[in-house]
Design a protein around this motif. Structure first.
Motif, short mmCIF file in Angstrom:
data_model
loop_
_atom_site.label_atom_id
_atom_site.label_comp_id
_atom_site.label_asym_id
_atom_site.label_seq_id
_atom_site.Cartn_x
_atom_site.Cartn_y
_atom_site.Cartn_z
N GLU A 395 0.84 -1.21 0.00
CA GLU A 395 0.00 0.00 0.00
C GLU A 395 0.86 1.25 0.00
N HIS A 397 0.56 5.57 0.18
CA HIS A 397 -0.37 6.68 0.42
C HIS A 397 0.42 7.94 0.67
N THR A 439 -7.18 8.70 8.78
CA THR A 439 -7.28 8.51 7.33
C THR A 439 -6.09 7.69 6.81
N VAL A 440 -4.90 8.01 7.34
CA VAL A 440 -3.70 7.28 6.91
C VAL A 440 -3.84 5.80 7.27
N ASP A 442 -6.62 4.14 7.58
CA ASP A 442 -7.59 3.55 6.65
C ASP A 442 -6.95 3.19 5.32
N GLU A 443 -6.07 4.10 4.83
CA GLU A 443 -5.46 3.90 3.52
C GLU A 443 -4.42 2.78 3.54
N LEU A 444 -3.64 2.77 4.60
CA LEU A 444 -2.54 1.80 4.63
C LEU A 444 -2.97 0.43 5.14
N PRO A 446 -6.20 -1.20 4.78
CA PRO A 446 -7.59 -1.27 4.33
C PRO A 446 -8.33 -2.45 4.94
N ASP A 482 -5.45 13.06 7.80
CA ASP A 482 -4.59 12.54 6.73
C ASP A 482 -3.14 12.94 7.02
#
Ligand code: ADP
Ligand code: MG
Length: 682
Positions: A395, A397, A439-440, A442-444, A446, A482
């Protein structure tokens, strides 16, 4: 004035002028119903010419007489009739009505007399075109204070007795001339019609209808009504018991009262005339005024619609503009306050006159010193930050990497969702640890897996995840979640290669003293930087108050624009009301003849203006909300609409006030009309 009217015992008092009335009670001399003494009426034409319509007329008419006043056209018959019916006053001479001098009656008193004692029948019928036969007959009952049920009952029985039982719902234009005249006779009798004044009642009728009307009047006379009939046709006059001929404003012949007409026994009845008194109650009157207003507004639907439109546009602009203004403000305010109103943001800046190639600096020590040395400061957070790609496994981001102090969670009241925040020691020891924003994370991650202990790569340097922050939301235009937090020194040196803070966030304890603290901070830092002010301070609270000032100005401006629209709407109402008064002058005359007081007429027209404005107000508030919502829904325009009830209430109240203010002048104009002038209006 009117209270004097009620006092029946005062009837003989008018005899103080030495006439026979002084001894009425002792000798019981018959009191004339109508007693004109040297009555003159002179008109002055627009050209300044004096026209003597009545010259020193003496006349006594007794209760129950049937009198015909004959004379050629222009001889003064109608003038006499208007004076007899209290629609007009003599210029000189006295009019004693049932023992009372008319001069002592004010306009309300005269209205009362017309209502209680007289019934008018006109040559041209003078029925209200928009009302049914039944409603026309009921009009005088409104001013006598009868309830609508009472009016309906009486009106129906009168119409039935005059043979119009099957024509109650017909409008005047659906009736023949003879029928219309019968309706007007019924109207004359609505409040009793003690004296019926008929000015050329057969003038516009064919001979058969004319005969019918005469038979009707004869019949009423036999039932005790006093009839005064004006005609220029001798054969019509033959129906009467007494004929008075008038020529050039003078009585030239009078057949005199018939035997038995002068009868002291009728004195009692005359006194009773002044005893009964009813007036419309305020609420009942208001009710009636609103009903009539709605009726007349509906009779001119298109015109009403256009008038409404003016008010609707005015009110809706006030509502919509203020909502948009409010929306714009609260959007910006929200963004600014989310940055934090307790924060002073310190940024490096080139001081005035400083050479370009000397970079300005804020050191980490500056920050520590501020926290200790400036009063009212709770925390001072230096930071070095920048955007970087964060990698974890496969991932990728990109987010803001912030190297800062361990006090972030306390300083920003920002708790952790998992794990722990780094410590001061981590910073000092350059420990490669990181805390993720929501947010980070969530992105990294998932799959939502536990990140604690995992390694992320920043510029290919591994940092171990030790915590995840709770979600905080957006600040300004940036998503605060984020971001990834690393210890100050580790981050600054390893990631940014910098020894200076890109920003220092100074948290203020007591927000009310923020300006003071800002001044202290400036002085403190300038002193530390050898007298050079090589930084600038961004103060959200300050910005907010400046913004609020501009917004207040904007609101006043928007409100004024709406107000102007409302003013234009109000002028429209006034215009249309003036037209309406002019158009309905005759109607006003009829209403006055049947006993409406000035205030009844005023209320009627005012009610009309207010009703139209209130309807406009309601529709306008609705439309204003609608337009705002619609604008908000348009995808490409960034309009934020905030509705508060205040502008809606203000706009609505303004609309009602507009009706009151702009309706007043026309209504007063109507109320002040002279009944004779109003009636003779074509
Ligand atoms: P009639 O009803 O017998 O035909 P009027 O009473 O209407 O007569 O009028 C009598 C005279 O007074 C006429 O010469 C008329 O022109 C005049 N007159 C009536 N009303 C007015 C008025 N408002 N202004 C000026 N002259 C008037
Ligand atoms: Mg006339």
């Amino acid at each position: 004035m009117v209270t004097g009217v009620l006092d029946a015992g005062a009837i003989p008092a008018t005899g103080d002028d030495g006439t026979e009335d002084a001894s009425v009670l002792s000798r019981e001399v018959a009191i004339p119903l109508i007693d004109l003494r040297k009555v003159s009426r002179t008109f002055v034409t627009d050209g300044g010419v004096e026209v003597k319509a009545l010259r020193e007329v003496d006349l006594k008419i007794y209760p129950g007489e049937f009198v015909a006043i004959v004379g050629q056209s222009g001889s003064g018959k109608s003038t006499m009739m208007n004076i007899l019916g209290c629609l007009d006053r003599p210029n000189s001479g006295k009019y004693i009505f049932a023992g009372r001098d008319i001069e002592s009656f004010d306009s309300d008193g005269l209205a009362w007399l017309r209502r209680e004692a007289f019934g008018f029948v006109f040559q041209s019928y003078n029925l209200l075109a928009t009302e049914s036969a039944e409603e026309n007959v009921a009009v005088p009952g409104i001013y006598a204070g009868l309830s609508s049920a009472e009016r309906e009952l009486r009106s129906q029985s009168l119409l039935s007795s005059l043979g119009l039982g099957d024509r109650m719902d017909h409008r005047p234009n659906q009736l023949s001339g003879g029928q219309q005249q019968r309706v007007s006779i019924a109207r004359a009798m609505m409040n009793g019609g003690n004296i019926i004044l008929a000015d050329e009642p057969t003038g516009a009728l064919d001979s058969r209808s004319g005969e019918e009307v005469m038979a009707l009047l004869k019949d009423l006379n036999e039932k005790g009504h006093t009839i005064i009939l004006i005609t220029h046709e001798p054969y019509i006059a033959e129906h009467a018991d007494r004929t008075i001929e008038i020529q050039d404003g003078r009585i030239v012949s009078d057949s005199g009262p018939t035997e038995g007409a002068i009868n002291p026994e009728k004195n009692k009845g005359l006194r009773e005339l002044f005893m009964s008194r009813k007036t419309a109650s305020l609420i009942g009157g208001l009710n009636e005024a609103v009903r009539m207003a709605l009726r007349s507004l509906m009779a001119n639907a298109f015109r009403t619609f256009l008038t409404l439109l003016g008010i609707v546009i005015g009110v809706s602009s006030v509502v919509a503009l203020l909502a948009i203004g409010q929306g714009a403000q609260s959007g910006i305010v929200e963004r600014i306050s989310s940055i934090g109103t307790n924060v002073l943001n310190l940024q490096p800046d080139r001081a005035e006159g400083q050479r370009r190639n000397i970079p300005s600096t804020l050191t980490f020590e500056d920050s520590d010193a501020i926290e200790v040395g400036v009063p009212n400061v709770s925390y001072s957070l230096p930071r070095v930050s920048g955007n970087m790609t964060i990698r974890h496994g496969h991932e990728d981001h990109s987010a803001e990497v912030i190297a800062t102090l361990d006090t972030v969670p306390e300083a920003k009241s920002w708790p952790l969702a998992r794990g722990v925040f780094f410590t001061r020691e981590d910073s000092d020891k350059f420990t490669p640890v990181a805390v993720l924003g929501a947010t980070v994370y969530d992105e990294l991650f998932p799959d939502g897996r536990d990140p604690l202990g995992e390694w992320v790569l920043l510029r290919n340097i591994p940092f171990q995840v030790i915590g995840v922050l709770t979600r905080k939301g957006a600040s300004g235009n940036t998503d605060q979640d984020d971001a990834i937090y690393v210890p100050l020194k580790a981050g600054a040196t390893r990631l940014f290669g910098a020894q200076y803070a890109s920003r220092i966030e100074v948290m203020v304890d007591d927000v009310t003293r923020i300006s003071e603290t800002e001044d202290d901070l400036v002085a403190f830092m300038t002193d530390r930087h050898d007298g050079v002010e090589d930084f600038r301070i961004f103060n959200a609270a300050q910005l907010l108050s400046t913004l609020e000032e501009t917004q207040a100005t904007l609101r006043i401006f928007l409100g004024a624009v709406g107000g102007i629209a409302l003013l234009v709407g109000g002028i429209g109402v006034m215009n249309i009301m003036l037209v309406s008064v002019t158009e309905r002058t005759r109607e006003i005359g009829v209403r006055m003849a049947t006993g409406a007081r000035q205030r009844d007429i005023l209320m009627q027209f005012l009610a009309e203006a207010i009703v139209v404005s209130l309807i406009g107000g309601i529709l306008g508030v609705g439309l204003g909300f609608g337009v705002g919502t619609l604008l908000e829904a348009v995808p490409n325009i960034d309009i934020n609409v905030v509705y508060t009830s205040t502008p809606a209430i203000i706009a609505f109240t303004c609309a009602a006030a507009t009706g009151l203010i702009f309706g007043f002048a026309p209504a007063r104009k109507a109320a002040r009309l002279d009944p004779v002038v109003a009636l003779s209006n074509e």
